[in-house]
Design a protein around this motif. Structure first.
Motif, mmCIF file in Angstrom:
data_model
loop_
_atom_site.group_PDB
_atom_site.id
_atom_site.type_symbol
_atom_site.label_atom_id
_atom_site.label_comp_id
_atom_site.label_asym_id
_atom_site.label_seq_id
_atom_site.Cartn_x
_atom_site.Cartn_y
_atom_site.Cartn_z
ATOM 1 N N PHE A 1 0.651 -1.520 0.475
ATOM 2 C CA PHE A 1 0.071 -0.093 -0.453
ATOM 3 C C PHE A 1 0.810 1.313 -0.331
ATOM 4 O O PHE A 1 0.668 2.698 -0.055
ATOM 5 C CB PHE A 1 -0.748 -0.125 0.851
ATOM 6 N N LYS B 1 -7.751 13.081 15.242
ATOM 7 C CA LYS B 1 -7.221 13.885 14.695
ATOM 8 C C LYS B 1 -8.400 14.258 13.050
ATOM 9 O O LYS B 1 -8.300 12.839 12.421
ATOM 10 C CB LYS B 1 -5.642 14.062 14.293
ATOM 11 N N MET C 1 -4.182 14.007 4.254
ATOM 12 C CA MET C 1 -4.805 12.441 3.784
ATOM 13 C C MET C 1 -6.898 13.643 2.922
ATOM 14 O O MET C 1 -7.155 12.932 1.701
ATOM 15 C CB MET C 1 -5.256 11.817 4.671
ATOM 16 N N GLY D 1 2.353 5.978 13.101
ATOM 17 C CA GLY D 1 2.232 5.218 12.029
ATOM 18 C C GLY D 1 2.814 3.915 12.055
ATOM 19 O O GLY D 1 3.158 3.726 13.443
#
Ligand code: V47
Length: 365
Positions: free
Chosen positions: A76, A292, A297, A179
């Motif tokens: 991805f 958030k 994004m 992340g």
């Protein structure tokens, strides 16, 4: 509104939300399966309002990605490149320091720094990165190295995670970004990122960091091949971990960007799915203080709308975003603090500039 929520089949969840009761996994799944975005938003906004009132947060930060060379090569990801690839890069410590120097005249309070799992940079490089940044900007908070990188660094140091974190803290590490969590499900990890740290190991590193006094964030990469059940299991694992340690600050849903990845035949997420992930996260993660809406994004406009669907934070000025832009993001690479203030004000909230740990820097009344 009560009638409306009941008609949407969410009456029992409304009762729980009103009483402040915890939602069950079945409730969470029902929320994910609902198509009534207004009902979801209303419920999530109740919880957001209870936790954060009129305030919505942003931060003056700078992203630095020291290298994209990576041994994991997740399907991805468009950012990670094999060593030797023409598109691979690695910055020297001096280059990273120069990036910090270049912005010394800006009121940046946080450096957000992550990179790929590099095959041969030594442990000292990472320690020197932290020390170097602190040398130039001693007051800066460095939020760096995902749990995946921390596991790799412990391997390089040949030390347990606890000791590795102590060395990194001493060199200037302030907190850990969210992340690398992707989707914890072993099925998804086998299909998309088989070389990456497992979901359980990601959670163990995060909990270890919390016990060492480091706050961390958590993410979920949604909108590819995961099922609603797998999304919910991911949130449930985070909620359980947070019950144990209380060390997570914020949850950030990350919408999958397919361009230039091995999964490029998939489509981008829709606005409804983006808002739904914010709303369900706000409702299910009752022990997370912040959700958030990361404007990079989902775009600043939808992130602004997300402030009425459970989010209380738009993240930050960012300055230079690489990971999502290599995967086809059409947002800008930076946003001005004046724009963030305006977006938040027009959403009916009081913009609050925060530091990484959510201490208030300035209230823009
Ligand atoms: O770890 C990779 C994800 C993450 C893609 O902690 C992708 O406050 C979408 O974690 N499409 C990096 N996402 C970004 C991140 C983050 C960003 C902002 C704030 C915080 C925080 C954390 O992006 C990676 C990975 O999970 N990612 N490829 C893609 N194609």
């Amino acid at each position: 509104m009560k009638n409306y929520i009941e008609k949407a089949g969410l009456g029992s969840i409304l009762a729980k939300v009103e009483d402040g009761d915890r939602l069950s996994p079945a409730d969470g799944l029902q929320l994910y399966q609902s198509h009534d975005i207004l009902a979801l938003g209303y419920l999530a906004d109740m919880v957001r309002n209870r936790l954060n009132g009129d305030r919505a947060y942003f931060i003056y930060n700078q992203h630095i990605n020291y290298s994209n060379i990576c041994t994991n090569l997740c399907k991805f990801c468009a950012f990670g490149k094999e060593k030797g690839s023409d598109l691979g890069y690695e910055m020297s410590v001096e280059e990273v320091k120069q990036k910090v120097r270049d912005r010394l005249d800006e009121p940046i309070t946080e450096i957000h720094m992550v990179g790929g799992i590099h095959p041969d940079l030594p442990f000292e490089y990472y320690v020197d990165l932290l020390r170097g940044i602190k040398e130039i900007r001693p007051a800066i908070h460095i939020q760096a190295f995902t749990c995946v990188e921390i596991a790799h660094l412990a391997g390089l140091a040949g030390k347990p995670v606890e000791q590795t974190l102590e060395i990194l803290k001493e060199a200037g590490l302030g907190s850990i970004p969210g992340g690398g969590a992707e989707v914890f499900s072993p099925r998804i990890r086998n299909l998309t990122c088989e070389k990456k740290l497992s979901g359980n190991d990601w959670l163990e590193i995060a909990k270890t960091a919390h016990r060492q006094g480091l706050r961390t964030n958590a993410t979920m990469l949604y909108g590819h091949i995961e099922t609603m059940e797998e999304r919910l299991e991911h949130l449930d694992a985070l909620r359980q971990a947070q019950d144990e340690t209380g060390g997570f600050l914020a949850f950030i849903p990350l919408s999958f960007h397919p361009k230039n990845t091995e999964m490029s035949s998939l489509s981008r997420t829709t606005g409804i799915d983006d808002l739904k992930n914010i709303a369900v996260a706000r409702l299910y993660l009752d022990n997370f203080p912040h959700i958030k809406a990361y404007w990079v994004m989902i775009g600043p406009k939808l992130a602004q709308v997300a402030l009425s669907f459970g989010a209380d934070d738009m993240d930050g000025t960012v300055k230079e975003e690489v990971i999502t832009h290599m995967a086809g993001a059409d947002t800008d690479q930076a946003i001005g603090s004046t724009t963030l203030v305006r977006l938040i004000k027009e959403a009916g909230r009081i913009p609050v500039e925060r530091d990484t740990l959510y201490n208030v820097i300035q209230v823009h009344a």
